[in-house]
Design an enzyme around this catalytic site. Structure first.
Site, PDB file in Angstrom:
ATOM      1  CD  GLN A  45      -2.142   9.192   8.815  1.00 46.15           C
ATOM      2  OE1 GLN A  45      -2.076  10.174   9.534  1.00 46.15           O
ATOM      3  NE2 GLN A  45      -3.124   9.002   7.972  1.00 46.15           N
ATOM      4  N   GLY A  46       2.558   6.864   9.035  1.00 44.79           N
ATOM      5  CA  GLY A  46       3.941   7.198   8.725  1.00 44.79           C
ATOM      6  C   GLY A  46       4.895   6.051   8.969  1.00 44.79           C
ATOM      7  CG  ASP A  47       5.422   4.201  12.430  1.00 46.51           C
ATOM      8  OD1 ASP A  47       6.522   4.761  12.289  1.00 46.51           O
ATOM      9  OD2 ASP A  47       4.696   4.384  13.429  1.00 46.51           O
ATOM     10  CB  SER A  48       2.805   2.405   5.971  1.00 50.43           C
ATOM     11  OG  SER A  48       1.491   2.451   6.425  1.00 50.43           O
ATOM     12  CG  ASP A  78      -0.027  -4.032   2.820  1.00 49.13           C
ATOM     13  OD1 ASP A  78       0.457  -3.556   1.771  1.00 49.13           O
ATOM     14  OD2 ASP A  78      -0.303  -3.362   3.834  1.00 49.13           O
ATOM     15  CG  HIS A 126      -0.427   0.313   2.508  1.00 49.78           C
ATOM     16  ND1 HIS A 126      -0.129  -0.654   3.445  1.00 49.78           N
ATOM     17  CD2 HIS A 126      -0.117   1.495   3.088  1.00 49.78           C
ATOM     18  CE1 HIS A 126       0.334  -0.074   4.540  1.00 49.78           C
ATOM     19  NE2 HIS A 126       0.347   1.232   4.351  1.00 49.78           N
ATOM     20  CD  GLU A 155      22.049  11.640   6.647  1.00 56.09           C
ATOM     21  OE1 GLU A 155      21.572  12.186   7.650  1.00 56.09           O
ATOM     22  OE2 GLU A 155      23.206  11.877   6.222  1.00 56.09           O
ATOM     23  CD  GLU A 157      17.216  10.631   7.185  1.00 52.67           C
ATOM     24  OE1 GLU A 157      18.236  11.151   7.700  1.00 52.67           O
ATOM     25  OE2 GLU A 157      16.645  11.062   6.173  1.00 52.67           O
ATOM     26  CB  VAL A 182      20.107  16.860  11.647  1.00 51.22           C
ATOM     27  CG1 VAL A 182      21.628  17.016  11.781  1.00 51.22           C
ATOM     28  CG2 VAL A 182      19.388  17.902  12.498  1.00 51.22           C
TER      29      VAL A 182
END
Length: 290
Positions: free
Chosen positions: A237-240, A138, A89, A116, A106, A111
């Site tokens: 949300q954002g950890d997917s 998924d 997804h 990176e 990261e 910063v």
């Protein structure tokens, strides 16, 4: 304006029927930028900042906004120098691969440490039987345009579980989930990499929690659930696409991929987070990684 209206309507519907909708876990700005399909869609809550680069398998999948800059979209983990393990997804519907970049090594999103490694995406492969409505299968592989340097301590491949499901962690096992996602429902994503420990929840208990979401059972055998009965700790949300694992550093073993949670919010009592169970896909991963 249409995107904002549609997004508002989507979340209004989600909160009006919290027991009948679930949300995958990319950040809201991905939706607002028109880079994610507006389906019923579902950071680390209750966690703490990790020692920088102590989870060297964790990556940030970032997307270019309409203003040209990149922002964090999903998590992910390094399979080898050419391949990232992710959730379907996080990439479904994307045809312009130039909007993506993968960042290994990261820690702080704001910063630059010098550790990176930024890589363009050359291609991605979703599981052929991925079902967007139910999050069945998924899982996706992201292929990098140039290989990562895995000889450095800040970027390493994650370990896969043994090739049999009997070694998956049983209910009550303490696992760890990491990411830059929201620290609370409706909050902003984290600037630094966080992690939190969450116990595995049995499929039967997880099915009972999500009963009525998908018929006949919302939790497929290829899914894994984790969360505290009292709530307070969860992915969000954002950890997917990020990893659920045991161990740490070079010894970490990935058991799950962050997939979805209840539409009413993250870290809710009796609503564990739901993860794609990696052990079910070992043959597919081995056959398709580059």
């Amino acid at each position: 304006m249409n995107k904002i209206i549609l997004l508002a309507a989507l979340f209004a519907c989600a909160h009006a029927a919290p027991h009948h909708m679930v949300l995958p876990r990319p950040p809201a700005n991905v939706i607002l930028n028109g880079q994610y399909q507006l389906i019923p869609e579902d950071k680390i809550v209750g966690g703490s900042e990790v020692v920088p680069n102590s989870l060297p398998f964790q990556i940030s999948l970032q997307r270019r906004s309409s203003f040209g800059g990149f922002s964090h979209s999903c998590g992910g983990s390094i399979l080898n120098e050419n391949t990232i393990l992710n959730a379907a997804h996080c990439v479904v519907g994307i045809t312009d691969l130039t909007i993506f970049r993968v960042v290994a090594g990261e820690h702080s999103l704001s910063v630059v440490s010098g550790l990176e490694q930024n890589r363009d995406v050359s291609e991605y492969l979703m599981h052929p039987d991925y079902v967007q409505r139910t999050f069945f299968n998924d899982i996706a592989l992201i292929y990098l345009a140039s290989p990562l340097d895995l000889s450095v301590p800040s970027a390493k491949a994650v370990n896969m579980p043994p090739p049999t499901s009997e070694f998956d962690p049983p209910a009550g096992t303490i696992t760890t989930v990491s990411g830059w996602g929201r620290i609370s429902t409706g909050g902003s994503i984290s600037n630094v990499l966080l992690s939190v420990d969450v116990p595995i929840v049995s499929d039967s208990d997880c099915n009972a929690a999500y009963a009525g979401v998908f018929d006949p059972n919302p939790i497929f055998p290829s899914m894994l659930c984790a969360g505290a009965p009292a709530g307070g700790v969860d992915s969000c949300q954002g950890d997917s696409g990020g990893p659920l694992f045991t161990g740490t550093g070079a010894d970490a073993v990935q058991h799950g991929i962050v997939s979805f949670g209840p539409s009413a919010g993250c870290a809710l009592a009796e609503y564990p987070g739901v993860y794609t169970q990696v052990s079910y896909f070992l043959d597919w991963i081995a056959a398709n990684k580059q």
